[in-house]
Design a protein around this motif. Structure first.
Motif, PDB file in Angstrom:
ATOM      1  N   GLU A  10     -19.058 -51.121 -36.361  1.00 25.87           N
ATOM      2  CA  GLU A  10     -19.855 -51.322 -35.355  1.00 25.87           C
ATOM      3  C   GLU A  10     -20.956 -52.471 -35.013  1.00 25.87           C
ATOM      4  O   GLU A  10     -21.195 -53.091 -33.952  1.00 25.87           O
ATOM      5  CB  GLU A  10     -20.744 -50.079 -34.968  1.00 25.87           C
ATOM      6  N   GLU A  11     -20.904 -53.263 -36.447  1.00 27.52           N
ATOM      7  CA  GLU A  11     -21.688 -54.330 -36.254  1.00 27.52           C
ATOM      8  C   GLU A  11     -20.997 -55.483 -35.701  1.00 27.52           C
ATOM      9  O   GLU A  11     -21.642 -56.787 -35.586  1.00 27.52           O
ATOM     10  CB  GLU A  11     -22.013 -54.753 -38.029  1.00 27.52           C
ATOM     11  N   SER A  12     -19.836 -55.336 -35.659  1.00 32.47           N
ATOM     12  CA  SER A  12     -18.791 -56.542 -34.861  1.00 32.47           C
ATOM     13  C   SER A  12     -18.418 -56.173 -33.624  1.00 32.47           C
ATOM     14  O   SER A  12     -17.578 -57.005 -32.921  1.00 32.47           O
ATOM     15  CB  SER A  12     -17.524 -56.578 -35.861  1.00 32.47           C
ATOM     16  N   ILE A  13     -18.935 -55.277 -33.098  1.00 35.11           N
ATOM     17  CA  ILE A  13     -18.996 -54.990 -31.488  1.00 35.11           C
ATOM     18  C   ILE A  13     -19.476 -55.977 -30.734  1.00 35.11           C
ATOM     19  O   ILE A  13     -20.380 -56.589 -30.823  1.00 35.11           O
ATOM     20  CB  ILE A  13     -19.260 -53.466 -30.958  1.00 35.11           C
ATOM     21  N   PRO A  14     -18.635 -56.263 -29.483  1.00 31.66           N
ATOM     22  CA  PRO A  14     -17.242 -56.134 -29.044  1.00 31.66           C
ATOM     23  C   PRO A  14     -16.265 -56.362 -30.029  1.00 31.66           C
ATOM     24  O   PRO A  14     -16.112 -57.639 -30.722  1.00 31.66           O
ATOM     25  CB  PRO A  14     -17.075 -56.551 -27.821  1.00 31.66           C
ATOM     26  N   LEU A  15     -15.301 -55.433 -30.306  1.00 35.13           N
ATOM     27  CA  LEU A  15     -14.416 -55.844 -31.447  1.00 35.13           C
ATOM     28  C   LEU A  15     -12.932 -55.524 -30.978  1.00 35.13           C
ATOM     29  O   LEU A  15     -12.431 -54.658 -30.048  1.00 35.13           O
ATOM     30  CB  LEU A  15     -14.535 -54.325 -32.564  1.00 35.13           C
ATOM     31  N   ASN A  16     -12.214 -56.611 -31.332  1.00 36.35           N
ATOM     32  CA  ASN A  16     -10.822 -56.520 -30.932  1.00 36.35           C
ATOM     33  C   ASN A  16      -9.977 -55.304 -31.486  1.00 36.35           C
ATOM     34  O   ASN A  16     -10.242 -55.035 -32.674  1.00 36.35           O
ATOM     35  CB  ASN A  16     -10.161 -58.115 -31.295  1.00 36.35           C
ATOM     36  N   ALA A  17      -9.215 -54.816 -30.515  1.00 35.86           N
ATOM     37  CA  ALA A  17      -8.282 -53.672 -31.063  1.00 35.86           C
ATOM     38  C   ALA A  17      -6.931 -53.847 -30.267  1.00 35.86           C
ATOM     39  O   ALA A  17      -6.804 -54.195 -29.264  1.00 35.86           O
ATOM     40  CB  ALA A  17      -9.101 -52.396 -30.499  1.00 35.86           C
ATOM     41  N   ALA A  18      -5.993 -53.287 -31.173  1.00 30.50           N
ATOM     42  CA  ALA A  18      -4.644 -53.142 -30.705  1.00 30.50           C
ATOM     43  C   ALA A  18      -3.952 -51.484 -30.890  1.00 30.50           C
ATOM     44  O   ALA A  18      -4.634 -50.967 -31.836  1.00 30.50           O
ATOM     45  CB  ALA A  18      -3.880 -54.105 -31.383  1.00 30.50           C
ATOM     46  N   VAL A  19      -3.372 -51.094 -30.242  1.00 25.54           N
ATOM     47  CA  VAL A  19      -2.716 -49.731 -30.086  1.00 25.54           C
ATOM     48  C   VAL A  19      -1.652 -49.629 -31.147  1.00 25.54           C
ATOM     49  O   VAL A  19      -0.770 -50.563 -31.335  1.00 25.54           O
ATOM     50  CB  VAL A  19      -2.187 -49.430 -28.930  1.00 25.54           C
ATOM     51  N   LEU A  20      -1.817 -48.703 -32.128  1.00 21.91           N
ATOM     52  CA  LEU A  20      -0.981 -48.580 -33.259  1.00 21.91           C
ATOM     53  C   LEU A  20      -0.335 -47.198 -33.027  1.00 21.91           C
ATOM     54  O   LEU A  20      -0.790 -46.044 -32.891  1.00 21.91           O
ATOM     55  CB  LEU A  20      -1.439 -48.630 -34.547  1.00 21.91           C
ATOM     56  N   ASP A  21       0.990 -47.194 -33.279  1.00 25.57           N
ATOM     57  CA  ASP A  21       1.801 -45.981 -32.914  1.00 25.57           C
ATOM     58  C   ASP A  21       1.758 -44.958 -34.356  1.00 25.57           C
ATOM     59  O   ASP A  21       2.480 -45.364 -35.296  1.00 25.57           O
ATOM     60  CB  ASP A  21       3.402 -46.071 -32.591  1.00 25.57           C
ATOM     61  N   LEU A  22       0.869 -44.041 -34.428  1.00 22.59           N
ATOM     62  CA  LEU A  22       0.629 -43.476 -35.761  1.00 22.59           C
ATOM     63  C   LEU A  22       0.367 -41.931 -35.598  1.00 22.59           C
ATOM     64  O   LEU A  22      -0.192 -41.815 -34.278  1.00 22.59           O
ATOM     65  CB  LEU A  22      -0.250 -44.076 -36.626  1.00 22.59           C
ATOM     66  N   ARG A  23       0.239 -41.325 -36.713  1.00 22.97           N
ATOM     67  CA  ARG A  23      -0.241 -40.056 -36.650  1.00 22.97           C
ATOM     68  C   ARG A  23      -1.042 -39.763 -37.897  1.00 22.97           C
ATOM     69  O   ARG A  23      -0.708 -40.193 -38.921  1.00 22.97           O
ATOM     70  CB  ARG A  23       0.746 -38.691 -36.540  1.00 22.97           C
ATOM     71  N   GLU A  24      -2.323 -39.124 -37.924  1.00 26.69           N
ATOM     72  CA  GLU A  24      -3.266 -38.990 -39.107  1.00 26.69           C
ATOM     73  C   GLU A  24      -3.216 -37.374 -39.259  1.00 26.69           C
ATOM     74  O   GLU A  24      -3.151 -36.623 -38.253  1.00 26.69           O
ATOM     75  CB  GLU A  24      -4.710 -39.198 -38.364  1.00 26.69           C
ATOM     76  N   ILE A  25      -3.437 -37.317 -40.414  1.00 33.31           N
ATOM     77  CA  ILE A  25      -3.214 -35.753 -40.766  1.00 33.31           C
ATOM     78  C   ILE A  25      -4.604 -35.603 -41.567  1.00 33.31           C
ATOM     79  O   ILE A  25      -4.835 -35.849 -42.733  1.00 33.31           O
ATOM     80  CB  ILE A  25      -2.225 -35.582 -41.955  1.00 33.31           C
ATOM     81  N   ASP A  26      -5.070 -34.697 -40.693  1.00 37.08           N
ATOM     82  CA  ASP A  26      -6.484 -33.975 -41.315  1.00 37.08           C
ATOM     83  C   ASP A  26      -6.419 -32.361 -41.655  1.00 37.08           C
ATOM     84  O   ASP A  26      -7.218 -31.911 -42.454  1.00 37.08           O
ATOM     85  CB  ASP A  26      -7.621 -34.505 -40.316  1.00 37.08           C
ATOM     86  N   THR A  27      -5.805 -31.908 -40.482  1.00 42.26           N
ATOM     87  CA  THR A  27      -5.671 -30.371 -40.579  1.00 42.26           C
ATOM     88  C   THR A  27      -3.942 -29.987 -40.412  1.00 42.26           C
ATOM     89  O   THR A  27      -3.333 -30.727 -40.283  1.00 42.26           O
ATOM     90  CB  THR A  27      -6.442 -29.934 -39.330  1.00 42.26           C
ATOM     91  N   ALA A  28      -4.167 -28.472 -40.317  1.00 47.79           N
ATOM     92  CA  ALA A  28      -2.738 -28.013 -40.385  1.00 47.79           C
ATOM     93  C   ALA A  28      -2.114 -28.521 -39.112  1.00 47.79           C
ATOM     94  O   ALA A  28      -0.941 -28.609 -38.996  1.00 47.79           O
ATOM     95  CB  ALA A  28      -3.008 -26.500 -40.551  1.00 47.79           C
TER      96      ALA A  28
END
Length: 225
Positions: free
Chosen positions: A190-208
């Protein structure tokens, strides 16, 4: 700008929400651990990979000693009282140059990672975002426009639902960028906002539920090879 030279994978956490009694990176999908998949995706793009270990570290150390001998293991003995941002900062000690920081509980499409790393070489800091699919996401509000390179701009992070994209727990930038951070990774960003971003095709696993989504994602990746 500077090409990405290194990667730091944070794999020290307990993974308590999933409840499998393993570091999440040691879960197997499609016959490979999440960690092996990440390393395999990264090693053709970076010179050095550091994996930060803590909870049941012996499992990860044994895996890397057998299959990933070039990986550098970094121990976080305080994994119970620190979080991902501290593990990432610890893992980057001794590195210089642009570094990719990412969680060890991710499945990332190899072609998408290649594209993201290429884009990261054209900007100072590049954060990854993904379609908001996780059960408990940190979502992002985006600026309506794009950069001259076609990247998106994050104007804020939010826990409020109803956003198209979420923070994907992957960021590329200077090796020391997370030093002295005490909250979450996105709070440091948040200290660097506005922040460059790009979409990454992924899935994160936190829950079942995340795990079941990831299983289908792995099938689609493996069938396209």
């Amino acid at each position: 700008m500077q090409a990405v030279e290194h990667a730091v994978i944070a794999a020290a956490g307990l993974g308590s929400r999933l409840g499998h009694g393993l570091p999440k990176c040691m879960l197997e999908l499609g016959g490979q651990t999440l960690l092996s998949r990440l390393i395999g995706t990264l090693e053709e793009h970076v010179d050095r990979i550091h994996v930060v270990v803590g909870y049941r570290e012996e499992l990860i150390i044994n895996l890397c000693s057998k299959l990933h001998r070039r990986v550098v293991i970094v121990r976080n003995p305080d994994y119970r009282t620190t979080n991902t941002v501290q593990s990432m900062a610890l893992g980057a000690q001794g590195l210089e140059g642009k570094t990719l920081f990412l969680d060890g509980d991710l499945i990332i499409a190899p072609d998408s990672m290649r594209e993201f790393i290429g884009k990261a070489g054209t900007t100072g800091i590049l954060a990854a975002i993904a379609p908001s699919l996780s059960e408990n996401p940190v979502n992002v509000d985006l600026d309506q426009g794009e950069t001259s390179q076609g990247e998106k701009l994050i104007k804020s992070f939010t826990r409020e639902p109803g956003r198209k994209f979420e923070w994907a727990n992957v960021v590329a930038g200077p090796a020391r960028m997370l030093d002295n951070a005490t909250g979450y990774v996105y709070e440091k960003l948040e200290e660097s906002i506005p922040l460059n971003a790009a979409v990454l095709d992924l899935r994160e696993i936190d829950t079942a539920a995340d795990l079941e989504i990831a299983r289908e994602f792995v099938k689609s990746i493996d069938s396209s090879r």
